[in-house]
Design an enzyme around this catalytic site. Structure first.
Site, PDB file in Angstrom:
ATOM      1  N   ARG A   1     -92.764  18.523  -2.099  1.00 31.26           N
ATOM      2  CA  ARG A   1     -92.313  19.218  -0.885  1.00 31.26           C
ATOM      3  C   ARG A   1     -93.191  18.835   0.309  1.00 31.26           C
ATOM      4  O   ARG A   1     -92.694  18.572   1.401  1.00 31.26           O
ATOM      5  CB  ARG A   1     -92.351  20.720  -1.152  1.00 31.26           C
ATOM      6  CG  ARG A   1     -91.884  21.622  -0.011  1.00 31.26           C
ATOM      7  CD  ARG A   1     -91.697  23.023  -0.573  1.00 31.26           C
ATOM      8  NE  ARG A   1     -91.721  24.072   0.420  1.00 31.26           N
ATOM      9  CZ  ARG A   1     -90.653  24.518   1.073  1.00 31.26           C
ATOM     10  NH1 ARG A   1     -89.475  23.957   0.870  1.00 31.26           N
ATOM     11  NH2 ARG A   1     -90.750  25.508   1.939  1.00 31.26           N
TER      12      ARG A   1
ATOM     13  N   ARG B   1     -88.721  24.092  -2.953  1.00 32.57           N
ATOM     14  CA  ARG B   1     -89.713  24.783  -3.770  1.00 32.57           C
ATOM     15  C   ARG B   1     -89.263  24.639  -5.225  1.00 32.57           C
ATOM     16  O   ARG B   1     -88.067  24.554  -5.506  1.00 32.57           O
ATOM     17  CB  ARG B   1     -89.800  26.262  -3.412  1.00 32.57           C
ATOM     18  CG  ARG B   1     -90.190  26.545  -1.960  1.00 32.57           C
ATOM     19  CD  ARG B   1     -90.209  28.044  -1.704  1.00 32.57           C
ATOM     20  NE  ARG B   1     -90.617  28.362  -0.336  1.00 32.57           N
ATOM     21  CZ  ARG B   1     -89.785  28.582   0.676  1.00 32.57           C
ATOM     22  NH1 ARG B   1     -88.470  28.527   0.466  1.00 32.57           N
ATOM     23  NH2 ARG B   1     -90.236  28.861   1.878  1.00 32.57           N
TER      24      ARG B   1
ATOM     25  N   TYR C   1     -97.839  22.572   6.375  1.00 32.34           N
ATOM     26  CA  TYR C   1     -97.277  21.791   5.261  1.00 32.34           C
ATOM     27  C   TYR C   1     -97.324  20.291   5.536  1.00 32.34           C
ATOM     28  O   TYR C   1     -97.448  19.499   4.620  1.00 32.34           O
ATOM     29  CB  TYR C   1     -95.825  22.202   5.012  1.00 32.34           C
ATOM     30  CG  TYR C   1     -95.677  23.328   4.045  1.00 32.34           C
ATOM     31  CD1 TYR C   1     -95.067  23.147   2.821  1.00 32.34           C
ATOM     32  CD2 TYR C   1     -96.158  24.591   4.354  1.00 32.34           C
ATOM     33  CE1 TYR C   1     -94.941  24.195   1.918  1.00 32.34           C
ATOM     34  CE2 TYR C   1     -96.034  25.636   3.472  1.00 32.34           C
ATOM     35  CZ  TYR C   1     -95.420  25.431   2.254  1.00 32.34           C
ATOM     36  OH  TYR C   1     -95.295  26.470   1.378  1.00 32.34           O
TER      37      TYR C   1
ATOM     38  N   HIS D   1     -88.778  27.685   6.527  1.00 31.90           N
ATOM     39  CA  HIS D   1     -89.908  28.461   7.033  1.00 31.90           C
ATOM     40  C   HIS D   1     -89.454  29.339   8.195  1.00 31.90           C
ATOM     41  O   HIS D   1     -88.751  28.881   9.085  1.00 31.90           O
ATOM     42  CB  HIS D   1     -91.020  27.531   7.538  1.00 31.90           C
ATOM     43  CG  HIS D   1     -91.718  26.800   6.454  1.00 31.90           C
ATOM     44  ND1 HIS D   1     -92.346  25.592   6.657  1.00 31.90           N
ATOM     45  CD2 HIS D   1     -91.884  27.083   5.135  1.00 31.90           C
ATOM     46  CE1 HIS D   1     -92.878  25.176   5.523  1.00 31.90           C
ATOM     47  NE2 HIS D   1     -92.600  26.065   4.582  1.00 31.90           N
TER      48      HIS D   1
ATOM     49  N   LYS E   1     -87.027  32.177  -0.435  1.00 34.32           N
ATOM     50  CA  LYS E   1     -87.800  33.416  -0.491  1.00 34.32           C
ATOM     51  C   LYS E   1     -87.039  34.553   0.174  1.00 34.32           C
ATOM     52  O   LYS E   1     -86.388  34.359   1.204  1.00 34.32           O
ATOM     53  CB  LYS E   1     -89.159  33.225   0.198  1.00 34.32           C
ATOM     54  CG  LYS E   1     -90.131  32.345  -0.579  1.00 34.32           C
ATOM     55  CD  LYS E   1     -91.478  32.311   0.116  1.00 34.32           C
ATOM     56  CE  LYS E   1     -92.497  31.519  -0.694  1.00 34.32           C
ATOM     57  NZ  LYS E   1     -93.814  31.462  -0.022  1.00 34.32           N
TER      58      LYS E   1
ATOM     59  N   HIS F   1     -95.064  21.183  -5.881  1.00 31.53           N
ATOM     60  CA  HIS F   1     -95.166  21.431  -4.442  1.00 31.53           C
ATOM     61  C   HIS F   1     -95.614  20.184  -3.683  1.00 31.53           C
ATOM     62  O   HIS F   1     -95.350  20.063  -2.477  1.00 31.53           O
ATOM     63  CB  HIS F   1     -96.137  22.577  -4.185  1.00 31.53           C
ATOM     64  CG  HIS F   1     -95.584  23.614  -3.250  1.00 31.53           C
ATOM     65  ND1 HIS F   1     -94.447  24.339  -3.516  1.00 31.53           N
ATOM     66  CD2 HIS F   1     -96.005  24.024  -2.032  1.00 31.53           C
ATOM     67  CE1 HIS F   1     -94.205  25.165  -2.523  1.00 31.53           C
ATOM     68  NE2 HIS F   1     -95.139  24.990  -1.608  1.00 31.53           N
TER      69      HIS F   1
END
Length: 298
Positions: free
Chosen positions: A247, A148, A279, A270, A172, A244
């Site tokens: 990614r 990210r 994704y 994830h 995250k 992004h």
């Protein structure tokens, strides 16, 4: 109790009880304020305690004429959360959103870059400029490790474990993971570290930050976006891309070359493999190749 008071109480709940970020709280609040504006414009005087399902249905119907299904679904989700909070605090006994259906939005496949397009973008970097080596190292890391953009700009020198072939990423929710880093990416990072980063007047507190701007401070996410947009314009790339996109492309290229979803999930960080499935982008050519290679009745 009026709407403004309840919105403020709800914001405090989101911040203190749920620990949400300011941006997330602002988004939740915006959905409720939009409902308040609808009530005002239509001269409907009703409190959050007494508002009915019928009134909210009227609001959702009016919104559906202005926004796409994704935005509509977000608004409904935000309002459901607000009224659930009112029930939690014993202000209401029922949730007027309970029977309101969220529109089907489907899954939008993300844009991806081909390997050739990524090579062209990186080749377009002016290595004679002061930031050239840094930009090449950043894009190689962004794509080569599937990061990210927030993970890229916060990457520390102390997170580099090149002897083991990994970098440590803080993603995250401050969750950490180790991502493999190729020898090529390592090479460009070391070149930047040894020959360009050492020339900077590094600000206090930024000594461990890997990628720095010309003033010796951490780069912003917006700056990474600008660098990529400028390179896309330079090679006349017609796709609309962002950090992004690298990614997405990382995940797609791994999958197309035989990597399993579980491994990609771990590298991307994830929690759910369902997110990983969104994704990755499978084109029809790749699906045909899989069918021809593995179906027993090909």
């Amino acid at each position: 109790m009026n709407w403004n008071a309840q919105i403020k109480n709800y914001q405090s709940y989101l911040k203190i009880e749920r620990g949400l970020s300011k941006n997330t709280i602002d988004n939740y609040s915006f959905d409720i304020e939009r409902l308040c504006l609808f009530l005002e414009q239509n001269a409907i005087e009703v409190s959050p305690i007494k508002i009915s399902e019928e009134t909210i249905q009227q609001f959702i119907y009016s919104v559906s004429k202005e926004v796409n299904p994704h935005s509509q679904a977000r608004i409904i989700s935000g309002l459901k959360s607000f009224f659930s909070y009112l029930i939690f605090e014993d202000y209401r006994q029922d949730n007027p959103m309970e029977l309101i259906e969220t529109p089907k939005t489907g899954r939008k496949l993300p844009d991806t870059l081909s390997v050739e397009e990524i090579d062209a973008l990186i080749a377009a970097i002016d290595l004679s400029s002061n930031e050239g080596e840094r930009n090449r190292a950043m894009l190689e890391t962004l794509y080569g490790c599937g990061l990210r953009v927030s993970e890229l700009v916060s990457l520390k020198i102390s997170d580099l474990f090149f002897d083991e072939g990994f970098i440590k990423i803080t993603g995250k929710g401050s969750k950490q993971r180790f991502v493999p880093v190729s020898e090529l990416t390592q090479k460009y990072i070391v070149l930047y570290q040894n020959y360009k980063r050492t020339d900077l007047n590094i600000k206090k507190g930024q000594e461990d930050t890997l990628f720095l701007n010309r003033r010796g401070s951490q780069l912003t996410r917006a700056m990474i976006f600008t660098i990529i947009k400028d390179l896309a314009a330079k090679i006349e790339l017609k796709k609309s891309i962002s950090p992004h996109t690298f990614r997405h492309s990382f995940a797609t290229h791994l999958l197309e070359n035989g990597a399993d979803l579980r491994s990609i999930q771990l590298m991307l960080g994830h929690e759910s493999i369902t997110t990983t499935e969104i994704y990755v982008h499978l084109d029809r050519r790749f699906l045909t190749e899989v069918m021809n290679a593995f179906h027993p009745r090909k």
